[in-house]
Design an enzyme around this catalytic site. Structure first.
Site, PDB file in Angstrom:
ATOM      1  N   GLY B 155       0.749  -1.339   0.142  1.00 56.01           N
ATOM      2  CA  GLY B 155      -0.052  -0.061   0.021  1.00 56.01           C
ATOM      3  C   GLY B 155       0.793   1.050  -0.104  1.00 56.01           C
ATOM      4  O   GLY B 155       1.975   1.145   0.305  1.00 56.01           O
ATOM      5  N   CYS B 156       0.272   2.355  -0.414  1.00 56.94           N
ATOM      6  CA  CYS B 156       0.901   3.579  -0.365  1.00 56.94           C
ATOM      7  C   CYS B 156       1.385   4.139   0.888  1.00 56.94           C
ATOM      8  O   CYS B 156       2.814   4.456   1.147  1.00 56.94           O
ATOM      9  CB  CYS B 156       0.453   4.637  -1.246  1.00 56.94           C
ATOM     10  SG  CYS B 156      -1.574   4.955  -0.549  1.00 56.94           S
ATOM     11  N   TYR B 157       0.554   4.146   1.774  1.00 59.48           N
ATOM     12  CA  TYR B 157       1.029   4.469   2.939  1.00 59.48           C
ATOM     13  C   TYR B 157       2.162   3.639   3.605  1.00 59.48           C
ATOM     14  O   TYR B 157       3.075   4.047   4.372  1.00 59.48           O
ATOM     15  CB  TYR B 157      -0.216   4.480   4.077  1.00 59.48           C
ATOM     16  CG  TYR B 157      -1.106   5.859   3.700  1.00 59.48           C
ATOM     17  CD1 TYR B 157      -0.904   7.092   3.783  1.00 59.48           C
ATOM     18  CD2 TYR B 157      -2.730   5.509   3.752  1.00 59.48           C
ATOM     19  CE1 TYR B 157      -1.701   8.192   3.720  1.00 59.48           C
ATOM     20  CE2 TYR B 157      -3.528   6.636   3.289  1.00 59.48           C
ATOM     21  CZ  TYR B 157      -2.977   7.837   3.393  1.00 59.48           C
ATOM     22  OH  TYR B 157      -3.822   8.725   3.245  1.00 59.48           O
ATOM     23  N   SER B 160       5.542   4.265   2.738  1.00 60.76           N
ATOM     24  CA  SER B 160       6.168   5.346   3.365  1.00 60.76           C
ATOM     25  C   SER B 160       6.600   5.142   4.689  1.00 60.76           C
ATOM     26  O   SER B 160       7.473   5.715   5.084  1.00 60.76           O
ATOM     27  CB  SER B 160       5.278   6.596   3.220  1.00 60.76           C
ATOM     28  OG  SER B 160       4.312   6.532   4.080  1.00 60.76           O
TER      29      SER B 160
END
Lengths: 352, 352, 352, 352
Positions: B155-157, B160
């Site tokens: 996932g994107c979150y 990061s």
């Protein structure tokens, strides 16, 4: 094979403005260019990535103070991205030493130094170079660019306007006294300099016109449209500051000389730009949107004939920092050095 | 030399969302990929450029309705960019036919199907494939990705967050019970689907938190942080919808287990990510900014030790659609097929 | 009856920044205020509407150079909207002449001049006035404001934070060592001054943290939270620059001292702020959004208890230029002069 | 004195769109209006503040399903904010019961039902009411509005255009065949409905034209300009979708019939609008900016004569949701009910 191996040594004077930074990015990624010098007034001594951290890890050059003779000596081509009036001395030096210059400023765009002085309010001190300066709009002046040593890269607004009108003027299809140009530009066109005109809170959520009936790109547009039409053309040109970073949309109105349909004129445009890699004539029913060209060297063109009023409305979109500045400068360099014209420029932008 | 000639045939299922469109752009420009199929539910029969006109002149493929067996047959790798629950059947087909799958959705990220069901409220109907699914964060799991057939793109979150915390957890330098993650995402993370949450007038000039204490990326983050720490880690994670198109900034707080300076921890990060091409550990005094990574596959990381409170604040920035989705998927594909990991991904973003 | 007829003569020193301009707008529309002087360093001699054309036709005052004694003489209340360090001399003059001062800057917010000097790096030259200065957060210090002559209007971030935490600290419901404050501010918080930090192209489409572990609002927050808690409180506070004009969203994390539900804590907040006209405690399931308070003097507060981690997440939203600056200053003036507290401030903002 | 005590009972049909919500805000704050009913198709049964939380604490009304006879019965005035075609039946009911109607839609703007059908592609089923419908642009038709029962509130674009051209046409100073109107609107003009045209990621950082030579506001503009000129006027009108929430800027080009200076024409405008509270004719050298009118009921007008081309460029700015919709509707209601015309509307917008 021979060309593939060629490496052009390039320098940028005025590298830390937005057009300069785009030049750095494009030239750094260009397979046949070696960046050999970046000069700047404000950041001398700093690594370029300190000024533009998106390039951290990509560009190691340090910003230099300008030592013009040395810089020209080690370069094959110089790009100048300077306020008007500042490229004249550079041009003399570069041309004098037999190197190539692509000037992204206004100093060599107008053939007539008197017109330059009237609109820019400074004297032209290198008028002797004007006859050899070529207006660097490749789709119109490719032949001359090929053999030029001094190329005047067009203004962002004029690029979007001239490309949008060239086929109609060339064919004599519109009333040349009826041209109205309403352009909308993103804020990066105003540069990285500080001013209330670029302050986020003043600019965001707002649109305004500026330079009404007085913008300096007007004589540049008129010079090129007149050449295409074969007669003097005067235009009404109104630029607008639009709350977006990149992009110019020009909405252009002209009275048709005779009856033509949207499809007929589109066919003419497709033919006119048949070989062009960076001009996309859109199908009928589809109109340019700045976001669709952002990050690319494209100029998208669409149009609609309004039978009720007898006018044609032509719309063009470019990325003001690429086709309207740095990308077109690289395109000009590619042509001047005999490289494939789209080297380092091919590709769509990033969306959304 | 042999590899240079290799061409991977790739298809995308769910190509017309934003992650799918970025995959199309990246794979279309990838020198060793041939795009052989794009499927979509909503736009079947349309040329892909009609749905995404920035690709006009670049991509000629027409959106297809899904004929899974045929599509898998002619592809070497399938990318799925689908809502959760929809990649399970595809995975069975792809793996059954011995082809490779990179799933950009959530279906194969969580090792434990019970956790999946708890957070996603649907049953996992392909749980038998979970043991061979590899969590596709190359900087952490490169070895396993190399030999995987089924890669769950993070996932994107989580991308990061995990990259920002990995060195500290691996070295046991923080109190694992103290981690607070405050993330800010651009609107493209919500997809191209229509909702008041993506309506310009609702989103612009505003910021809000959502999914507080309930966002589905929480178990994914905890799974990976726990593995790095070697013990169960629970986190507080709050995503925010930010008025920008692209980018995730994660601001992460943790209590230091002992005394360390900013420089000492940065040195550890530089060492940890020494070989990584897409991780940029910023110098002390410099902090990540989403705009500096937009359009690139980078993850920028910076940090500050706060001696007053005994905490470290780590900040990371990615482009949610690239390193947080399509770029990372291509990176995974490159690894799976033995290509240079940065093929088609190298380069900074466009700025500003 | 008597009060209704009262007219307060007000002047603003530093009227041409954003907080100053909001004061002009609010005071100009205030039914019991007469604006009698606007001073500014940069625009002296210009009509105020030339600097802020939205007020064309409403405000006829001309910006004056500062003649302090004369200005104080003709005013009942002076508002100062100046960089730190500049309100000290003004305060001495105003207080000496028995007039009222509302200082929107930082000079009188911190009780301890040593703490002021440590964080602001300048000496406090009016320390003798600090004992009579009242921290102007009406919902917490209304009683003292009523009789104050010198009110220190709170910082924008501290307003959003203190109001969000007061009930919990007052009741001793959280671990005071666990507070993490992650705040997001619009760009107008940086003022109308020119800087790359407010340049549209640098700020738009981007988010970044700044002042990590070093922002000057930290001691102000800690002073007030400590007073509420009855013990020293240290916090981690990270502000972020968000691509919007107005608004602050503060997301605050703290460990609960005991078990409480979201509903129980919300009930406590509703009780705590029962009489407050500008605090809106949102129903469970609804969270603050900056756009919902923009243009108003509200502080919206919502919260979620996370049973998994034992933390509570409190979120507050204000308009940084109104409740975080000019509106709160007017609220303080209303209290000081015995006017209805919401005079000139009542009403929702404009949406969307 | 008598009027001051008057209370007008108002209802809104279609209250949950953006124009409807602005009406709710304005009427709720109007000292002589009581809101007695809000109907909506999508949110019936919900409190209005659940749909628009900025009004939490201000508006307690619950959205109703439409029971037209009952609603009309208890109202003095009905506002309709509906898609075209939906106000006809309502109008018949309202007028039949002798109540007042302000229709914010298009159904009663065009005098000729055939023109309506041509541009809107639906039949006009209440054509018998057209003769009594008054085009509600107070600065042009105040006298008729005073005695009207059925007011057609003008479109947003036409408001900005007609006000900008009225003095020139009335005085016969321009060539009526030469009018070009290039308008730029914020996204709220497209309403709160969901569409790719209002998706943040599609709209932000982009500008585009739409409805070229085909927008439905064209005949409305032409009807009113023709009436002012006393002869048939055809115009070229191009609207643009601009990345901002509120505001319309219209840039209008026309050929001057004779020689006039900027100052002479401005003097004419100042005279023409001498008594008008909401029209601000800007001084020479100052041009309208949408942000300067946002949140207000103003129309700002500025202009420049271009001697080179013999054209005048007139620029106007309004807030599309206020002077372009809800504010003008309240202005019309004030006139119809004999209230002071600026009641509930006086004041500048919030800036920045």
């Amino acid at each position: 094979m021979h060309l593939a191996a060629m490496v052009v040594k390039a320098s940028i004077i005025g590298a830390t403005g937005y057009a300069g930074a785009e030049l750095v990015r494009l030239l750094n990624a260009h397979p046949q260019v070696e960046l050999v010098g970046l000069t700047t007034q404000s950041y001398a001594g700093k690594a370029f990535w300190e000024v533009y951290p998106h390039l951290y890890g990509y560009v190691d050059l340090v910003c230099e103070e300008q030592d013009l003779p040395a810089l020209v000596e080690r370069s094959d081509v110089i790009f100048t991205a300077l306020p008007h009036g500042h490229a004249m001395a550079v041009a003399r030096e570069v041309v004098g030493r037999g190197k190539a210059l692509v000037d992204l400023g206004a100093d060599f765009r107008l053939h007539d130094p008197a017109v330059y002085q009237e609109w820019y309010k400074v004297e032209h001190t290198a008028a002797e170079l004007l006859p050899q300066a070529v207006y660097g709009l490749p789709e119109i002046h490719r032949g001359k660019i090929r053999s030029a040593r001094l190329v005047a890269n067009p203004g962002c607004y004029p690029t979007s306007v001239i490309l949008a009108l060239a086929p109609l003027l060339k064919e004599g299809l519109i009333d040349t006294g009826s041209i109205i140009i309403d352009s909308k530009s993103g804020v990066s066109g105003a540069g990285r300099g500080l001013s209330l005109n670029t302050h986020y809170c003043e600019v965001n959520e707002s649109i305004k016109a500026y330079g009404v009936a007085a913008h300096r790109h007007t004589p540049e547009i008129e010079q090129e449209l007149s050449a295409l039409a074969g007669r003097e053309v005067l235009v009404s040109f109104t630029p607008h500051l639009t709350p977006m970073i990149r992009g110019i949309l020009s909405t252009i109105y002209a009275r048709l000389a005779g009856q033509k349909s949207t499809e007929e004129i589109l066919a003419l445009y497709r033919e006119f730009y048949r070989e062009e890699k960076f001009i996309r004539v859109l199908p009928a029913g589809m109109l340019p949107v700045t976001k669709m060209v952002a990050g690319s060297n494209h100029c998208d063109i669409g149009l609609v004939v309004d039978r009720r009023t007898g006018r044609v409305v032509i719309i063009s979109a470019i990325d003001n920092l690429i086709k309207g500045a740095a990308g077109q400068a690289v395109q000009n360099m590619n042509i001047m050095f005999g490289l494939a014209e789209d080297t380092g420029l091919y590709g769509p932008g990033v969306y959304p």
